[in-house]
Design an enzyme around this catalytic site. Sequence first.
Site, PDB file in Angstrom:
ATOM      1  N   ASP A 195       0.848  -1.203   0.000  1.00  0.00           N
ATOM      2  CA  ASP A 195       0.000   0.000   0.000  1.00  0.00           C
ATOM      3  C   ASP A 195       0.880   1.248   0.000  1.00  0.00           C
ATOM      4  O   ASP A 195       1.841   1.332   0.773  1.00  0.00           O
ATOM      5  CB  ASP A 195      -0.862   0.066   1.286  1.00  0.00           C
ATOM      6  CG  ASP A 195      -1.888  -1.071   1.369  1.00  0.00           C
ATOM      7  OD1 ASP A 195      -2.201  -1.647   0.310  1.00  0.00           O
ATOM      8  OD2 ASP A 195      -2.312  -1.376   2.492  1.00  0.00           O
ATOM      9  N   GLU A 227      -5.726  -5.846  12.208  1.00  0.00           N
ATOM     10  CA  GLU A 227      -7.072  -5.372  11.814  1.00  0.00           C
ATOM     11  C   GLU A 227      -8.124  -6.416  12.209  1.00  0.00           C
ATOM     12  O   GLU A 227      -8.940  -6.168  13.084  1.00  0.00           O
ATOM     13  CB  GLU A 227      -7.122  -5.092  10.300  1.00  0.00           C
ATOM     14  CG  GLU A 227      -6.308  -3.851   9.900  1.00  0.00           C
ATOM     15  CD  GLU A 227      -6.218  -3.642   8.397  1.00  0.00           C
ATOM     16  OE1 GLU A 227      -5.875  -4.582   7.673  1.00  0.00           O
ATOM     17  OE2 GLU A 227      -6.488  -2.503   7.958  1.00  0.00           O
ATOM     18  N   ASP A 261      -2.411  -0.983  13.608  1.00  0.00           N
ATOM     19  CA  ASP A 261      -2.647  -0.303  12.342  1.00  0.00           C
ATOM     20  C   ASP A 261      -2.744   1.167  12.737  1.00  0.00           C
ATOM     21  O   ASP A 261      -3.794   1.617  13.204  1.00  0.00           O
ATOM     22  CB  ASP A 261      -3.951  -0.818  11.717  1.00  0.00           C
ATOM     23  CG  ASP A 261      -4.320  -0.046  10.465  1.00  0.00           C
ATOM     24  OD1 ASP A 261      -5.354  -0.379   9.858  1.00  0.00           O
ATOM     25  OD2 ASP A 261      -3.583   0.893  10.090  1.00  0.00           O
ATOM     26  N   LEU A 282      -2.976   4.031  11.311  1.00  0.00           N
ATOM     27  CA  LEU A 282      -3.991   4.874  10.689  1.00  0.00           C
ATOM     28  C   LEU A 282      -4.811   3.997   9.752  1.00  0.00           C
ATOM     29  O   LEU A 282      -4.336   3.592   8.678  1.00  0.00           O
ATOM     30  CB  LEU A 282      -3.337   6.037   9.929  1.00  0.00           C
ATOM     31  CG  LEU A 282      -4.176   7.304   9.740  1.00  0.00           C
ATOM     32  CD1 LEU A 282      -5.255   7.101   8.697  1.00  0.00           C
ATOM     33  CD2 LEU A 282      -4.805   7.782  11.034  1.00  0.00           C
ATOM     34  N   ASP A 283      -6.037   3.663  10.181  1.00  0.00           N
ATOM     35  CA  ASP A 283      -6.911   2.810   9.362  1.00  0.00           C
ATOM     36  C   ASP A 283      -7.879   3.684   8.577  1.00  0.00           C
ATOM     37  O   ASP A 283      -8.451   4.627   9.115  1.00  0.00           O
ATOM     38  CB  ASP A 283      -7.701   1.864  10.278  1.00  0.00           C
ATOM     39  CG  ASP A 283      -8.731   1.070   9.491  1.00  0.00           C
ATOM     40  OD1 ASP A 283      -8.316   0.199   8.688  1.00  0.00           O
ATOM     41  OD2 ASP A 283      -9.933   1.350   9.622  1.00  0.00           O
ATOM     42  N   GLU A 313       1.559  -1.926  10.856  1.00  0.00           N
ATOM     43  CA  GLU A 313       1.275  -2.028   9.415  1.00  0.00           C
ATOM     44  C   GLU A 313       2.313  -1.250   8.620  1.00  0.00           C
ATOM     45  O   GLU A 313       2.638  -1.571   7.490  1.00  0.00           O
ATOM     46  CB  GLU A 313      -0.126  -1.476   9.107  1.00  0.00           C
ATOM     47  CG  GLU A 313      -0.448  -1.479   7.619  1.00  0.00           C
ATOM     48  CD  GLU A 313      -1.720  -0.747   7.263  1.00  0.00           C
ATOM     49  OE1 GLU A 313      -2.490  -0.403   8.160  1.00  0.00           O
ATOM     50  OE2 GLU A 313      -1.942  -0.514   6.062  1.00  0.00           O
ATOM     51  N   GLU A 314       2.834  -0.180   9.240  1.00  0.00           N
ATOM     52  CA  GLU A 314       3.731   0.729   8.498  1.00  0.00           C
ATOM     53  C   GLU A 314       5.205   0.372   8.647  1.00  0.00           C
ATOM     54  O   GLU A 314       6.069   1.131   8.203  1.00  0.00           O
ATOM     55  CB  GLU A 314       3.469   2.171   8.945  1.00  0.00           C
ATOM     56  CG  GLU A 314       2.024   2.629   8.782  1.00  0.00           C
ATOM     57  CD  GLU A 314       1.410   2.313   7.406  1.00  0.00           C
ATOM     58  OE1 GLU A 314       0.192   2.115   7.326  1.00  0.00           O
ATOM     59  OE2 GLU A 314       2.178   2.249   6.411  1.00  0.00           O
ATOM     60  N   ASP A 325      -0.183   8.229   7.765  1.00  0.00           N
ATOM     61  CA  ASP A 325       0.158   6.839   8.152  1.00  0.00           C
ATOM     62  C   ASP A 325       1.486   6.838   8.910  1.00  0.00           C
ATOM     63  O   ASP A 325       1.622   6.274   9.989  1.00  0.00           O
ATOM     64  CB  ASP A 325       0.327   5.950   6.907  1.00  0.00           C
ATOM     65  CG  ASP A 325      -0.972   5.578   6.208  1.00  0.00           C
ATOM     66  OD1 ASP A 325      -0.970   5.552   4.966  1.00  0.00           O
ATOM     67  OD2 ASP A 325      -1.970   5.319   6.910  1.00  0.00           O
TER      68      ASP A 325
HETATM   69  P1  AHG Z   1      -5.760   0.928   5.727  1.00  0.00           P
HETATM   70  O1  AHG Z   1      -6.070   2.343   5.399  1.00  0.00           O
HETATM   71  O2  AHG Z   1      -5.159   0.721   7.073  1.00  0.00           O
HETATM   72  O3  AHG Z   1      -5.021   0.235   4.617  1.00  0.00           O
HETATM   73  O4  AHG Z   1      -7.146   0.168   5.865  1.00  0.00           O
HETATM   74  C1  AHG Z   1      -8.073   0.331   4.882  1.00  0.00           C
HETATM   75  C2  AHG Z   1      -8.918  -0.901   4.851  1.00  0.00           C
HETATM   76  C3  AHG Z   1     -10.122  -0.817   5.787  1.00  0.00           C
HETATM   77  O5  AHG Z   1     -10.088   0.248   6.664  1.00  0.00           O
HETATM   78  C4  AHG Z   1     -11.275  -0.663   4.856  1.00  0.00           C
HETATM   79  O6  AHG Z   1     -12.391  -1.410   5.302  1.00  0.00           O
HETATM   80  C5  AHG Z   1     -10.752  -1.230   3.555  1.00  0.00           C
HETATM   81  O7  AHG Z   1      -9.366  -1.016   3.546  1.00  0.00           O
HETATM   82  C6  AHG Z   1     -11.343  -0.559   2.379  1.00  0.00           C
HETATM   83  O8  AHG Z   1     -10.869  -1.286   1.274  1.00  0.00           O
HETATM   84  P2  AHG Z   1     -11.315  -0.827  -0.202  1.00  0.00           P
HETATM   85  O9  AHG Z   1     -10.657   0.496  -0.407  1.00  0.00           O
HETATM   86  O10 AHG Z   1     -10.771  -1.912  -1.084  1.00  0.00           O
HETATM   87  O11 AHG Z   1     -12.812  -0.771  -0.204  1.00  0.00           O
HETATM   88 MN    MN Z   2      -6.410  -0.573   8.063  1.00  0.00          MN
HETATM   89 MN    MN Z   3      -3.456   1.622   7.974  1.00  0.00          MN
END
Ligand code: AHG
Ligand code: MN
Ligand code: MN
Length: 328
Positions: A61, A271, A108, A110-111, A89-90, A67
């Site tokens: 990612d 998560e 995590d 920053l989710d 996560e980071e 983040d």
């Molecule tokens: P993060 O920002 O920590 O990567 O988490 C994002 C996750 C979760 O929070 C969310 O339900 C999902 O990614 C959304 O995924 P899509 O963008 O594929 O819908």
């Molecule tokens: Mn997340």
């Molecule tokens: Mn995150």
Amino acid sequence: MAIRFSSEFAKNITDNTIRAAVLETVTALAGACKQISHICARGPLEQGLGAETGGANTDGDAQKALDVRSDEIITKALETAPVAYYASEEQDDIVTLAASKPLALASDPLDGSSNIDTNVSIGTIFSMFEAKDNAADSFLRPGSEQICGGFFVYGPQTTLVITAGAGTDTYVLDPDSGDFELALAAMKIMPVSTEYAINASNHHHWGAPIRAYIEDCLLGVAGPLAAKYNMRWVGSLVADANRILSRGGMFMYPGDDRDGYGDGRLRLLYEASPVAFVIEQAGGAATDGTRRILDIPLGTLHQRVPLVFGSKEPVQTLGDYYKKQDIL
Ligand code: AHG
Ligand code: MN
Ligand code: MN
């Protein structure tokens, strides 16, 4: 003081040293997340929180500025907490803070990063274990061995949803006092619900059981599920989880046929497991479609897992679609 714990919190942790360490670590984390909440509340005044740093995390990612900043704030707060090991996560690998200390924490930081610049709720997720005698063994284990877990939501309210294994409580950051105050104790998820959360744009990538279930939901009263369904999808796991805790529902992020999404998008350690802990302690269920999330052993630090959680009845119903599929 950053959090005024309920007198019952973590009472089930019988080892007083461990219980004290959990309270101290949650307090340190609450202080760090107050800082993150403040940065989120300033939004665009903080210049480019949602800007990509050019780096990527282990999962591939693209990392956003917030983040990385959130991870730095949490790492700094844990340096003075009774935490031996930190997994994030980071960060590619586990950080050893002080091997002699009693706890291990995964986060995590920053989710919901895709929502940073949209003023939509985002958050921080955390999971705590008793440390073992090395970093890897402290995390490569089933989520059922967590001693504390939960998440902060930076939204209209800044809240902390937390469990230490004896129920799920919600604390709210009181903007007047600057402390987290207990607001909802021993929360219970509605056992039945006709509201679901899924990224419906992935429909053509899903496997047959999920596709069949969602199509039956869409058939409504005339369909085999004989009910009118509603849908919500925030794109921040913490926001969807918080809504499901407060009014029921079912969240699904299944595996799909996109490259790298065979086991979905969400990571087991920081998560799915902490959310599953909170949801089960509130009387809900959390599976990968068929297996209980908390029973799934962690093989690699950033391992992904398909995630289904929420009201017990729909989680069970979806499980039956998977079982039917296995028989076919
Ligand atoms: P993060 O920002 O920590 O990567 O988490 C994002 C996750 C979760 O929070 C969310 O339900 C999902 O990614 C959304 O995924 P899509 O963008 O594929 O819908
Ligand atoms: Mn997340
Ligand atoms: Mn995150």
